[in-house]
Motif scaffolding. Structure first.
Motif, PDB file in Angstrom:
ATOM      1  N   GLY A  68     -72.723  25.687  52.731  1.00 29.23           N
ATOM      2  CA  GLY A  68     -73.318  26.123  51.473  1.00 29.23           C
ATOM      3  C   GLY A  68     -74.351  27.207  51.668  1.00 29.23           C
ATOM      4  O   GLY A  68     -74.405  28.186  50.903  1.00 29.23           O
ATOM      5  N   SER A  72     -74.090  31.095  50.368  1.00 26.57           N
ATOM      6  CA  SER A  72     -75.187  31.611  49.546  1.00 26.57           C
ATOM      7  C   SER A  72     -75.768  32.893  50.130  1.00 26.57           C
ATOM      8  O   SER A  72     -76.160  33.806  49.395  1.00 26.57           O
ATOM      9  CB  SER A  72     -76.286  30.555  49.402  1.00 26.57           C
ATOM     10  OG  SER A  72     -75.799  29.407  48.744  1.00 26.57           O
ATOM     11  N   PHE A 160     -70.399  26.744  45.723  1.00 26.94           N
ATOM     12  CA  PHE A 160     -71.621  27.522  45.926  1.00 26.94           C
ATOM     13  C   PHE A 160     -71.527  28.899  45.287  1.00 26.94           C
ATOM     14  O   PHE A 160     -72.545  29.454  44.852  1.00 26.94           O
ATOM     15  CB  PHE A 160     -71.991  27.592  47.408  1.00 26.94           C
ATOM     16  CG  PHE A 160     -72.872  26.445  47.805  1.00 26.94           C
ATOM     17  CD1 PHE A 160     -74.250  26.561  47.773  1.00 26.94           C
ATOM     18  CD2 PHE A 160     -72.322  25.224  48.147  1.00 26.94           C
ATOM     19  CE1 PHE A 160     -75.072  25.485  48.095  1.00 26.94           C
ATOM     20  CE2 PHE A 160     -73.123  24.139  48.467  1.00 26.94           C
ATOM     21  CZ  PHE A 160     -74.512  24.271  48.438  1.00 26.94           C
TER      22      PHE A 160
END
Length: 203
Positions: A68, A72, A160
């Motif tokens: 994640g 990101s 995400f």
């Protein structure tokens, strides 16, 4: 040791005061403000995050958070990157150096070949699901990834992208005080994702 995975220009951008695009509780940063604003969508999003990121079926919670945080970073989402990097660090006994290595260049990071192959898949999902090729799946399987590992990696990466665009698309507040991310990460690591995380002010 603080999480320091960001460019100077990106940090400067977040130091500039801006207003969210809708009226939010600005004492709640990032996605927490959005979930407090919209409880009826917060519940399923929080439940999915808890189910997907807290599971230890195959991938560990630390590996899930690393995926994640990596996605990101590719999406240039300051809040989500630092939030989930800090949570991954909590799961890894505060090994922020390893988290930094994975996000900046997972190819040379001291992690398993399986995780590297899965991060490759996650990076392709971030660009487009269609970028994932049969060879990428074969490489992950050869490195020891199960069907569930591959499934969860693709879903985490896709989720995400949703979270990152939700957070940045509404111009939520992203703290530049790295200690705030570490404090919140401890709470998530101990208690999981839920209303207790989203509705109270920053520690």
């Amino acid at each position: 040791m603080p999480i320091t995975i960001c460019t100077n220009s990106h940090l400067r951008n977040h130091q500039n005061k801006h207003m969210p695009h809708i009226q939010l509780n600005e004492s709640l940063p990032g996605i927490r403000a959005l979930l407090a604003f919209s409880p009826h969508t917060a519940a399923p999003l929080g439940a999915l995050a808890n189910t997907l990121l807290r599971s230890d079926n195959g991938l560990t919670p630390a590996e899930r958070e690393l995926i994640g945080a990596y996605v990101s970073s590719l999406n240039d989402c300051f809040y989500c990157q630092h939030s989930h990097a800090a949570i991954a660090s909590c799961y890894l006994s505060n090994n922020t150096e390893l988290v930094n290595q994975v996000i900046s260049n997972y190819h040379t990071a001291p992690v398993s070949g399986k995780l590297k192959a899965l991060l490759c898949i996650a990076g392709k999902v971030q660009q487009s699901g269609r970028n994932v090729l049969p060879a990428d799946i074969d490489n992950a399987r050869a490195a020891g990834a199960t069907e569930h590992d591959i499934h969860d990696t693709v879903l985490i990466a896709a989720l995400f992208c949703l979270f990152n665009r939700y957070v940045d698309g509404l111009a939520t507040v992203a703290p530049t005080d790295m200690n705030s991310y570490r404090q919140r990460a401890k709470q998530v690591a101990a208690m999981g994702y839920g209303s207790h995380v989203y509705t109270s002010q920053q520690p």
